[in-house]
Write an enzyme that holds these catalytic residues in place. Structure first.
Site, short mmCIF file in Angstrom:
data_model
loop_
_atom_site.label_atom_id
_atom_site.label_comp_id
_atom_site.label_asym_id
_atom_site.label_seq_id
_atom_site.Cartn_x
_atom_site.Cartn_y
_atom_site.Cartn_z
N HIS A 1 0.87 -1.18 0.02
CA HIS A 1 0.10 0.09 -0.03
C HIS A 1 0.76 1.38 0.22
CE1 HIS A 1 -3.74 -2.28 0.41
NE2 HIS A 1 -3.38 -2.61 1.64
N HIS B 1 -6.69 -6.86 -0.74
CA HIS B 1 -6.64 -5.43 -0.81
C HIS B 1 -6.04 -5.07 -2.18
CE1 HIS B 1 -7.14 -6.08 3.78
NE2 HIS B 1 -8.11 -5.01 3.39
N ASP C 1 -5.12 -12.63 3.32
CA ASP C 1 -6.53 -12.18 4.04
C ASP C 1 -7.68 -12.30 3.14
OD1 ASP C 1 -5.11 -10.37 2.11
OD2 ASP C 1 -5.19 -8.62 3.49
ZN LIG Z 1 -4.44 -7.07 2.67
#
Ligand SMILES: [Zn+2]
Length: 308
Positions: free
Chosen positions: A122, A161, A243
């Site tokens: 990220h 994500h 995740d």
């Molecule tokens: Zn993640």
């Protein structure tokens, strides 16, 4: 040949606030799960500033150094925190990825897994975010291109994500293919299919809340794996977040360990076809401790079998 496991005790010294999902115990569980594995164990070095500066401006590095506390915790945003040990942990996490590239490119090991934290995918050029300080996998990709003289490096990111940071750091480099599967809508809010990079070198495959094994395998088979195949990488990097597991508290996909086994086999097949099996994988997310440990074990077991 064998599989390298690269880690460092400093990665346990990045402390987050009580109740934060990106906690020290994650790495302890991962290392416990891999304890009985016959792997070539290596200590992660601190990444060199020059390697960071291939993807982040010096202002980012200076800002992190200025922000790092000598005691207590500081917050860079609502999710992203630093303790006195955080900077070295992030430098080890990126350094592990760089060392993994050296080991794999040098033929000392067949493939490598970096058991590190904080995660990195990220972190944007000048913005630490989403638990991430440095774009470790992007740093490793640029290092492989510039230091080892490669022409094509592919990164597959199966964290739940979107790897907005990796995309931000590399989308203008035609020598990189970045392909991400992720749940959408979900943090960080990017990763639409229309985000295709400056050279059609970004592939975003979004999955809806609740999607499971069949949907994940279908986007891999229909989109991600063919794109990697067409790109014909000289090195395959994996942002291995776990995740998307059904037990994970931060997201709504419903993968199980067998899906991580499956995708690792598919990626190893492509690496065998195009680049002598050269795979470097690094830990990104995964926040249910037991599911994380079991999923990492499934992933590394395949790397080990395929690297033998
Ligand atoms: Zn993640």
């Amino acid at each position: 040949m064998t599989t390298a496991l690269i880690t460092h005790p400093d990665c346990l010294e990045h402390i987050t606030p009580p109740g934060h999902p990106e906690q020290v115990a994650r790495l302890e569980y991962v290392l416990n799960a891999l304890e009985g594995f016959d792997l070539q164990r290596e200590k992660a070095p601190l990444v060199a500033d020059d390697d960071i500066l291939r993807v982040h401006p010096v202002a980012h590095l200076n800002a992190l150094r200025d922000a790092a506390p000598t005691t207590g915790l500081i917050s860079l945003d609502a999710d992203t925190h630093m303790s006195p040990g955080s900077l070295d942990a992030a430098f080890r996490a990126a350094g592990a990825c760089v060392k993994a590239v050296d080991l794999v490119m040098g033929g000392q090991v067949a493939n490598a897994f970096c058991a590190v934290r904080p995660p990195g995918h990220h972190a944007e050029k000048e913005t630490p975010m989403g638990f991430c300080l440095l774009g470790s996998i992007a740093i490793a990709a640029k290092y492989a291109l510039d230091h080892h003289g490669l022409s094509r490096v592919a990164i597959v990111d199966f964290d739940v994500h979107h790897g907005n940071g990796t995309q931000d750091l590399l989308e203008e480099d035609a020598r990189v293919l970045f392909a991400s599967t992720h749940q959408m809508p979900l943090y960080p809010g990017t990763g639409y299919p229309h985000e295709t990079g400056a050279h059609d070198n970004v592939l975003n495959a979004a999955l809806p809340d609740g999607a499971g094994s069949a949907a994940f395998r279908k986007v891999m088979q229909d989109q991600v794996l063919p794109a990697v195949d067409r790109f014909s990488p000289e090195l395959l990097l994996i942002s291995a977040g776990f995740d998307a597991h059904k037990a994970d508290p931060l997201a709504g996909l419903t993968l199980v360990e067998d899906d991580f086994d499956w995708v690792t086999r598919q990626l190893c097949d492509l690496a065998d076809k195009h680049c002598g099996g050269r795979v470097v994988s690094t830990l990104e997310g995964g926040y249910d401790l037991d599911a994380l440990a079991a999923s990492v074990a499934a992933h590394v077991q395949v790397l080990k079998e395929r690297g033998a």
